[in-house]
Design a protein around this motif. Sequence first.
Motif, PDB file in Angstrom:
ATOM      1  N   UNK A   1      27.971  85.172  25.185  1.00  0.00           N
ATOM      2  CA  UNK A   1      28.736  84.675  26.324  1.00  0.00           C
ATOM      3  C   UNK A   1      28.978  85.808  27.320  1.00  0.00           C
ATOM      4  N   UNK A   2      29.418  86.955  26.820  1.00  0.00           N
ATOM      5  CA  UNK A   2      29.729  88.065  27.720  1.00  0.00           C
ATOM      6  C   UNK A   2      28.497  88.881  28.088  1.00  0.00           C
ATOM      7  N   UNK A   3      27.441  88.814  27.305  1.00  0.00           N
ATOM      8  CA  UNK A   3      26.167  89.389  27.727  1.00  0.00           C
ATOM      9  C   UNK A   3      25.664  88.661  28.968  1.00  0.00           C
ATOM     10  N   UNK A   4      25.787  87.337  28.958  1.00  0.00           N
ATOM     11  CA  UNK A   4      25.352  86.557  30.122  1.00  0.00           C
ATOM     12  C   UNK A   4      26.244  86.817  31.326  1.00  0.00           C
ATOM     13  N   UNK A   5      27.550  86.961  31.102  1.00  0.00           N
ATOM     14  CA  UNK A   5      28.479  87.190  32.205  1.00  0.00           C
ATOM     15  C   UNK A   5      28.389  88.606  32.765  1.00  0.00           C
ATOM     16  N   UNK A   6      27.926  89.553  31.939  1.00  0.00           N
ATOM     17  CA  UNK A   6      27.842  90.944  32.370  1.00  0.00           C
ATOM     18  C   UNK A   6      26.421  91.360  32.705  1.00  0.00           C
ATOM     19  N   UNK A   7      25.653  91.841  31.732  1.00  0.00           N
ATOM     20  CA  UNK A   7      24.308  92.333  32.018  1.00  0.00           C
ATOM     21  C   UNK A   7      23.383  91.323  32.690  1.00  0.00           C
ATOM     22  N   UNK A   8      23.370  90.074  32.223  1.00  0.00           N
ATOM     23  CA  UNK A   8      22.449  89.098  32.821  1.00  0.00           C
ATOM     24  C   UNK A   8      22.812  88.843  34.279  1.00  0.00           C
ATOM     25  N   UNK A   9      24.082  88.566  34.531  1.00  0.00           N
ATOM     26  CA  UNK A   9      24.522  88.296  35.904  1.00  0.00           C
ATOM     27  C   UNK A   9      24.228  89.479  36.815  1.00  0.00           C
ATOM     28  N   UNK A  10      24.540  90.684  36.354  1.00  0.00           N
ATOM     29  CA  UNK A  10      24.337  91.870  37.187  1.00  0.00           C
ATOM     30  C   UNK A  10      22.858  92.142  37.426  1.00  0.00           C
ATOM     31  N   UNK A  11      22.045  92.017  36.385  1.00  0.00           N
ATOM     32  CA  UNK A  11      20.624  92.312  36.524  1.00  0.00           C
ATOM     33  C   UNK A  11      19.943  91.327  37.464  1.00  0.00           C
TER      34      UNK A  11
END
Length: 205
Positions: free
Chosen positions: A97-107
């Motif tokens: 959930x937070x991988x998607x909200x952090x690294x995925x969203x930013x990348x």
Amino acid sequence: MTADLTLYTNPMSRGRIARWMLEEVGVAYDVVMLDYGSTMKQEPYLSINPMGKVPAIVHRGRTVTEGAAICAYCAEAFPEAGLAPNDDERADYYRWLFFAAGPVEAAITNRSLGVEPTADQQRMTGYGSYERVVDVLEQAVSAHDYIAGDRFTAADVYVGSQVIWGAQFGSLPKRPAFDAYIARLVTRPAYLKAAELDDAAMAPA
């Protein structure tokens, strides 16, 4: 009768994530549609979210912003929907959930803006490189039918939205694992209902 929960959104925004989540939990909610550049950046909405961004929900007088937070909050606030993680799912649920909200969203955002960190800069970015984020995301959606295991949870609303939009707008490369994950999500009644409501809201009066 006014519902205990209000969604502040725009149908062409990340508000679609929150709409899908609310349809999954199946509770009554009111909707306030906001326009970019006008009502989204003015009072009274700025008192709800000073960022002037959507989505936001207000539930019994308490405000929650940010799509991932809204998904996690609703899963806990409405446990009867069965979308919060069980003990075996909890680690993967929060991790992805937070991988998607952090690294995925930013990348994805940086790639869309033409921002490509150099090898040295990648040590400073939370996501490293776009290519590595995509590879890890592919591994995550390939490990099980759903992001936290064999059962759909609130984390799939957020992670799934990222993957669905990435495929739709070309911000993620086309890969069989993404296609298979999307296929498991887009037939859900709540997803279809939420999409229908937001698509209708975009239609000219």
